[in-house]
Design an enzyme around this catalytic site. Structure first.
Site, PDB file in Angstrom:
ATOM      1  N   GLN A   1      -6.159   4.232  -5.928  1.00 36.99           N
ATOM      2  CA  GLN A   1      -7.316   3.794  -5.628  1.00 36.99           C
ATOM      3  C   GLN A   1      -8.571   5.001  -5.536  1.00 36.99           C
ATOM      4  O   GLN A   1      -9.736   4.979  -5.876  1.00 36.99           O
ATOM      5  CB  GLN A   1      -7.338   3.424  -4.157  1.00 36.99           C
ATOM      6  CG  GLN A   1      -8.499   2.331  -3.833  1.00 36.99           C
ATOM      7  CD  GLN A   1      -8.225   1.549  -2.973  1.00 36.99           C
ATOM      8  OE1 GLN A   1      -8.303   1.949  -1.455  1.00 36.99           O
ATOM      9  NE2 GLN A   1      -8.011   0.261  -3.058  1.00 36.99           N
ATOM     10  N   PHE A   2      -8.022   6.197  -5.191  1.00 37.52           N
ATOM     11  CA  PHE A   2      -8.792   7.459  -5.122  1.00 37.52           C
ATOM     12  C   PHE A   2      -7.898   8.768  -5.454  1.00 37.52           C
ATOM     13  O   PHE A   2      -6.715   8.416  -5.291  1.00 37.52           O
ATOM     14  CB  PHE A   2      -9.524   7.669  -3.838  1.00 37.52           C
ATOM     15  CG  PHE A   2     -10.751   6.892  -3.397  1.00 37.52           C
ATOM     16  CD1 PHE A   2     -12.004   7.103  -3.966  1.00 37.52           C
ATOM     17  CD2 PHE A   2     -10.632   5.667  -3.130  1.00 37.52           C
ATOM     18  CE1 PHE A   2     -13.034   6.326  -3.724  1.00 37.52           C
ATOM     19  CE2 PHE A   2     -11.612   4.828  -2.761  1.00 37.52           C
ATOM     20  CZ  PHE A   2     -12.950   5.089  -3.039  1.00 37.52           C
TER      21      PHE A   2
ATOM     22  N   LEU B   1       0.813  -1.300  -0.050  1.00 45.65           N
ATOM     23  CA  LEU B   1      -0.049   0.086  -0.136  1.00 45.65           C
ATOM     24  C   LEU B   1       0.782   1.208   0.020  1.00 45.65           C
ATOM     25  O   LEU B   1       1.169   1.575   0.836  1.00 45.65           O
ATOM     26  CB  LEU B   1      -0.862  -0.074   1.211  1.00 45.65           C
ATOM     27  CG  LEU B   1      -2.275   0.590   0.986  1.00 45.65           C
ATOM     28  CD1 LEU B   1      -3.163   0.029   2.450  1.00 45.65           C
ATOM     29  CD2 LEU B   1      -2.121   1.892   0.886  1.00 45.65           C
TER      30      LEU B   1
ATOM     31  N   GLU C   1       1.586   4.592  -2.766  1.00 41.96           N
ATOM     32  CA  GLU C   1       1.389   4.992  -4.038  1.00 41.96           C
ATOM     33  C   GLU C   1       2.519   5.417  -5.028  1.00 41.96           C
ATOM     34  O   GLU C   1       2.823   5.393  -6.211  1.00 41.96           O
ATOM     35  CB  GLU C   1       0.347   6.077  -4.034  1.00 41.96           C
ATOM     36  CG  GLU C   1      -0.960   5.750  -3.595  1.00 41.96           C
ATOM     37  CD  GLU C   1      -1.069   5.488  -2.129  1.00 41.96           C
ATOM     38  OE1 GLU C   1      -0.272   5.903  -1.481  1.00 41.96           O
ATOM     39  OE2 GLU C   1      -2.094   5.038  -1.657  1.00 41.96           O
TER      40      GLU C   1
ATOM     41  N   HIS D   1     -12.034  11.504  -0.973  1.00 38.49           N
ATOM     42  CA  HIS D   1     -12.223  10.708  -1.576  1.00 38.49           C
ATOM     43  C   HIS D   1     -13.160  11.517  -3.179  1.00 38.49           C
ATOM     44  O   HIS D   1     -13.468  10.596  -3.814  1.00 38.49           O
ATOM     45  CB  HIS D   1     -13.379   9.656  -1.319  1.00 38.49           C
ATOM     46  CG  HIS D   1     -12.734   8.544  -0.218  1.00 38.49           C
ATOM     47  ND1 HIS D   1     -12.480   8.953   0.829  1.00 38.49           N
ATOM     48  CD2 HIS D   1     -12.599   7.529  -0.532  1.00 38.49           C
ATOM     49  CE1 HIS D   1     -12.065   8.131   1.713  1.00 38.49           C
ATOM     50  NE2 HIS D   1     -12.040   6.954   0.740  1.00 38.49           N
TER      51      HIS D   1
ATOM     52  N   TYR E   1      -1.693  11.425  -4.404  1.00 42.21           N
ATOM     53  CA  TYR E   1      -0.567  12.543  -3.880  1.00 42.21           C
ATOM     54  C   TYR E   1       0.655  12.177  -3.666  1.00 42.21           C
ATOM     55  O   TYR E   1       1.590  12.685  -3.749  1.00 42.21           O
ATOM     56  CB  TYR E   1      -1.197  13.432  -2.756  1.00 42.21           C
ATOM     57  CG  TYR E   1      -2.692  14.394  -3.269  1.00 42.21           C
ATOM     58  CD1 TYR E   1      -2.874  14.615  -4.893  1.00 42.21           C
ATOM     59  CD2 TYR E   1      -3.704  14.666  -2.642  1.00 42.21           C
ATOM     60  CE1 TYR E   1      -4.016  15.123  -5.066  1.00 42.21           C
ATOM     61  CE2 TYR E   1      -4.603  15.145  -3.229  1.00 42.21           C
ATOM     62  CZ  TYR E   1      -4.848  15.320  -4.290  1.00 42.21           C
ATOM     63  OH  TYR E   1      -6.001  15.897  -4.812  1.00 42.21           O
TER      64      TYR E   1
END
Lengths: 370, 413
Positions: free
Chosen positions: A116-117, A92, A94, A163, A122
Site C-alpha cells: 500500500q505504501f 492485512l 505484507e 508514507h 518492510y
C-alpha cells in the site's frame, strides 16, 4: 514529454483520503480514441486491466485493492471486471501477500501485488530478499518467478510519517530483483506491461506524487505498440530515456525527481545554459550506455534523487559514471538528494526534497570558470 | 479434523463427485461435524484431549478406547501395505540420517541437520500425499524430500555445497529445503491458492518445527490459508528444541495444535514417533483437505535425538537422561516390533529392507564422495532469465582473471 504535476506538496495529514479523492475522478475518466489527457493512475490502471485481459494467469491482490480499487485507485474496477478470483483483497499482512505470491508464481501464475505504501512493504522484506530475489538462482534456473511488487513510493504529497519513504535502494542492492520506476504517463503504461511480461521478479516503484500528473497520450496506441513489440520480442526494458536534449551538462534523475530535473533544465535554458535530462527509468538493470553517452557528450553531470544520498542509487550512479567517463569530465559529478535524515514531517518536507534551486546551485558549481 | 473424509457438502447429491472448481463454504466441515457428532464448533477445531497414538513405544497396538480418539476425532488404522511401505522408508530414512552424519564427519558434506528420531514424521508427511500434491520442507526434512521421490544425491546437494538446491521443485512438486523459518509456509499457501483457482484438487503439505511457530510468517500463512479456505496441511514437528531453546520459551499455549482454533481451522496432535498414528491422522487430513475442509494443523510430538547440526553441542542445554527417555520411544524399533508381532514382517523381509537402505547409503557415499567440478560462470547464469549487461561485464572479468591465473600457472611450471 514532461508530465504536468497537478498536486502540490500541501501539508495534509490524511494521505489516504486526499489521494482517494484526487485519483477517483482521474481513474474514472472515459477512454476515447486519439490522444487524451490521461493521469499516471489511469495509465497504470489500464496497464493492469490490459495485462489481465491478455493473460488469465495475471492476478492482482493486496490490501484494499478489491472493492475499493486501492487507496490510490490504481486497481479501480478490476474486481468488477475480472471477478474476485483475479483481483482480491488479502488479510492485512505484507509478508503474507508477497510470500503467497511466491507460491503462486511457482505454480503457474503471474501475480501483481500491491504494497500500500513504501514503508508498509518492510514486513515483506524477508520474503523479497530471501525468496523473491533468489528463487531462480537457488534452483539453478529451474524455477522462474514472474511476479511484480508494486510500491507507491517517495514523498512530495504531504504525507504523515511512514508514507513517503524512498525505498528503492534496498531493492536495487538485492541481486536478483529488477527495479523499475516510471516518471511519465506513457512510461507507466509501457513499463508496467513489461514488468508483468518479465519472467523475472520486478519491484515496480510508482512515484506517488506523480499519480495525478497528466499527459496527452493515446492509450490505444500504447496498447498496440506493446502487442507489436511482444510479437517481435523487442522491448524498451532496461533502457534509460533522454527526457530533454542539451549540450552543457547532464541531469540524471529517476521517478519523482524527473519532473523536477526538467523544471530545472527549463529554468537553466532561460539563463542560457543547455541541460540534458536523462530519465533512468530502469534502476536494475541500469542503462550505462545511455547515461554515459550523455555525460561523455556534455562533460558535466548532476545526479538527482529524493532518497538519502548515503549508500544509495545516486551514489551508485556517480560511481559508475566516474569509472566510465572520467576522462570526459570537466568537473566532479555532483548530487542533489534528500538529506541523510528520516523523511520529514509534512511541514518540513519542502526543505528536504531536491528542488529546482538546489539543482541549479549544483549545476552552477560544475567548474564552469575553467 | 474430525469427520469422515467422504462427507458430501450440504446440498450436493449423495454420491455425486465434489466439484473441485467450486470453493465450498468454510462452514461445511464445521456444520457437518456439529450435525454428525453433536459436538460444538470448538470441539471440532480443538484437538482431542489426548494425542492420537495407535502403537505404543513397546510396539503394541492400543485398544481403540486408548488411542486418544473421541467422537469427531476418529482415525481408522491404515492398511497393511501402507504400513509396510512406511516401515521400509523408516529404515531407509534412519540409514540416510546416519550415513549423512558420517559424511559430515569425513568432510564430504558441509553440514547436515539430522532428523534422527523424527523419521516417522518424515515418512508419513511424504507418504500421505498423492502424485499431484506438493510438499514444502525445511532444512531438517531431507528424508521427507527423498521419500517423496527426489534423488538422494540431488536432495543432499544443498549440504554438499556445490549449489543451493539440487532438484527442480516444479518437477517433483517439492519446494526447496527452506532455512529462513516458516517463510516456506506462505509459498505452500500460494501453490495451493493457484491450484484452487485453476480448479485442481492439489493438497499441499507445509512443514515446520516448534520453534518456527513463533515466527510471524507462521501466523500469516495459517491465517491466509484459512481465509482463502485452502487445502494446506500445516504439519509441525514439535521436536522440543529450537537449536538450544526449549518449547517452553517459545509458547505457553496448551499445545501447538491448539493454535488452530484461533485461525478457524481444526487442529490435532499425534505421537510423532508412531508412524501408524501419523499416517492415520495425515491420511485423514489430506482427504479432508482435498474434500474441501480448508486448512488443518497437525502437531507431531517427537524429539530431535541429535544436536541441531554437527556444529552444535547439545550437552550444553539438555540432560542425557532426557535423551535416554526418548531413545525408548524410537519410531523405527517400535514399528519393527509391531509389524513382526502382526506377522507382516519376517527376517527375510527385514533383510531385504536393510539391503535397500544400504543401497541408498552407498548411493549417497558414492554420489557425495564424487568431486563435482564447479563452473564459476554459473554464478552469473541464474540471477535473471537473461544476464544484465552488468552481469555480462562481471562474468567477462572473472573469465579473464581465471585465464590469467591459468596462464601464469602454466608459465611457472
Amino acid at each position: 514529454m514532461s508530465p504536468t504535476v497537478t498536486t502540490s506538496s500541501e501539508a495534509n495529514g490524511n494521505v489516504s483520503a486526499a489521494t482517494a479523492r484526487a485519483a477517483a475522478s482521474a481513474a474514472s475518466a472515459a477512454e476515447a480514441s486519439g490522444p487524451q489527457s490521461v493521469t499516471m493512475a489511469k495509465a497504470l490502471n489500464t496497464a493492469l486491466a490490459d495485462a489481465m485481459h491478455a493473460d488469465p494467469s495475471v492476478l492482482v491482490f493486496g490490501e484494499d485493492v478489491g472493492q475499493l480499487g486501492g487507496v490510490f485507485r490504481i486497481t479501480d474496477g478490476l474486481t468488477r471486471t475480472f471477478g474476485e478470483q483475479r483481483c482480491f483483497d488479502t488479510p492485512l499482512a505484507e509478508s503474507g501477500i508477497v510470500g503467497m505470491a511466491v507460491g503462486m508464481a511457482m505454480n503457474g501464475m503471474r501475480p501483481v501485488v500491491e504494497m500500500q505504501f513504501d514503508a508498509f512493504a518492510y514486513p515483506a522484506f524477508q520474503q523479497i530478499v530471501s525468496h523473491v530475489a533468489k528463487m531462480h538462482n537457488r534452483t539453478k534456473g529451474a524455477l522462474k518467478l514472474p511476479m511484480v511488487i508494486r510500491v507507491p513510493y517517495a514523498g512530495g504529497i504531504g504525507g504523515v510519517e511512514h508514507h513517503c519513504d524512498s525505498s528503492e535502494s534496498y531493492y536495487a542492492h538485492t541481486a536478483g530483483l529488477k527495479v523499475f520506476t516510471p516518471a511519465t504517463v506513457a512510461d507507466s503504461y509501457r513499463m508496467l506491461r513489461e514488468a508483468i511480461d518479465s519472467d523475472d521478479p520486478v519491484m515496480f516503484m510508482e512515484p506517488k506524487k506523480l499519480y495525478w500528473s497528466k499527459d496527452m497520450v493515446d492509450l490505444e496506441d500504447l496498447r498496440s505498440a506493446h502487442s507489436a513489440n511482444r510479437k517481435v520480442g523487442t522491448s524498451s526494458e532496461g533502457r534509460a530515456a533522454v527526457a530533454r536534449s542539451g549540450t552543457d551538462a547532464t541531469l540524471i534523475a529517476y521517478g519523482p525527481s524527473v519532473p523536477t530535473a526538467l523544471a530545472a533544465a527549463a529554468a537553466a535554458a532561460e539563463e542560457g545554459r543547455s541541460l540534458e535530462v536523462i530519465d533512468v527509468r530502469s534502476i536494475v538493470p541500469f542503462d550505462d550506455e545511455t547515461v554515459c553517452a550523455s555525460v561523455r557528450k556534455t562533460g558535466r553531470a548532476v545526479v538527482i534523487a529524493e532518497a538519502h544520498g548515503f549508500a544509495s542509487v545516486s551514489s551508485e550512479i556517480v560511481a559508475r559514471v566516474q569509472e566510465r567517463c572520467f576522462h570526459h569530465l570537466a568537473a566532479p559529478i555532483r548530487r542533489v538528494t534528500g538529506f541523510d535524515v528520516p523523511y520529514p514531517a509534512p511541514k518540513l518536507e519542502h526543505y528536504y526534497l531536491p528542488g529546482v534551486d538546489r539543482i541549479l546551485d549544483a549545476v552552477d558549481n560544475l567548474q564552469w570558470e575553467d | 479434523m474430525t469427520i469422515s473424509a467422504d462427507h458430501t457438502a450440504p446440498g450436493s447429491a449423495p454420491g455425486s463427485a465434489p466439484d473441485q472448481a467450486q470453493p465450498r463454504p468454510a462452514e461445511n466441515a464445521v456444520t457437518e461435524a456439529v450435525r454428525k457428532f453433536g459436538i460444538t464448533v470448538e470441539d471440532y477445531m480443538l484437538p482431542a484431549r489426548h494425542q492420537i497414538q495407535m502403537v505404543d513405544p513397546e510396539g503394541r497396538l492400543l485398544a481403540e478406547g486408548e488411542q486418544g480418539t473421541e467422537p469427531g476425532h476418529e482415525y481408522p488404522l491404515p492398511g497393511d501395505e501402507e504400513l509396510l511401505a512406511a516401515y521400509e522408508q523408516l529404515v531407509v530414512g534412519r540409514r540416510v540420517n546416519d550415513q549423512n552424519s558420517a559424511l559430515v564427519r569425513q568432510g564430504r558434506m558441509a553440514v547436515y541437520p539430522s532428523s534422527h528420531g523424527q523419521e516417522a514424521c518424515q515418512v508419513a508427511a511424504a507418504l500421505c500425499l498423492a502424485e499431484g500434491d506438493w510438499l514444502f520442507p525445511t532444512y531438517r526434512d531431507a528424508v521427507a524430500v527423498m521419500t517423496r521421490g527426489v534423488d538422494p544425491v540431488q536432495t543432499m546437494t544443498i549440504f554438499r555445497g556445490d549449489w543451493h538446491s539440487g532438484y527442480d521443485p516444479a518437477k517433483h512438486k517439492v519446494g526447496i529445503q527452506c532455512t529462513p523459518l516458516t517463510t516456506q509456509l506462505l509459498h505452500a499457501v500460494g501453490v495451493a491458492h493457484a491450484a484452487k483457482l485453476r480448479g485442481e484438487d492439489t493438497v499441499v503439505m507445509a512443514m515446520c518445527g516448534d520453534g518456527a511457530t513463533s515466527e510471524g510468517d507462521f501466523h500469516e500463512a495459517l491465517n491466509f490459508a484459512a481465509v482463502f479456505h485452502l487445502p494446506v496441511i500445516f504439519f509441525v514437528q514439535n521436536n522440543k528444541y529450537a537449536i538450544s531453546v526449549p518449547l517452553a520459551h517459545q509458547s505457553v499455549a496448551p499445545s501447538l495444535a491448539h493454535k488452530a482454533v484461533g485461525y478457524g481451522m481444526a487442529g490435532e496432535r499425534v505421537d510423532g514417533n508412531d508412524v501408524v498414528a501419523l499416517l492415520a491422522v495425515l491420511d485423514r487430513a489430506v482427504a479432508l483437505a482435498r474434500g474441501g475442509s480448508g486448512p488443518l494443523l497437525v502437531e507431531a510430538n517427537t524429539y530431535r535425538m541429535q544436536a541441531h547440526t554437527n556444529a552444535d553441542d547439545a550437552t550444553r542445554y539438555r540432560q542425557d537422561s532426557e535423551v535416554a527417555e526418548w531413545l525408548a520411544k524410537d519410531p523405527v524399533a517400535r514399528m519393527r516390533t509391531y509389524l513382526t508381532g502382526r506377522g507382516l514382517l519376517d527376517d527375510d523381509g527385514d533383510s531385504r529392507i536393510a539391503a535397500h537402505a544400504e543401497a541408498v547409503a552407498t548411493q549417497l557415499r558414492e554420489g557425495l564422495g564424487e568431486d563435482v567440478p564447479v563452473d564459476p560462470q554459473e554464478l552469473f547464469r541464474h540471477v535473471f532469465s537473461e544476464p544484465t549487461p552488468q552481469l555480462k561485464e562481471q562474468a567477462a572479468m572473472l573469465a579473464d582473471e581465471l585465464a590469467r591465473d591459468a596462464s601464469s600457472g602454466e608459465a611457472s611450471k
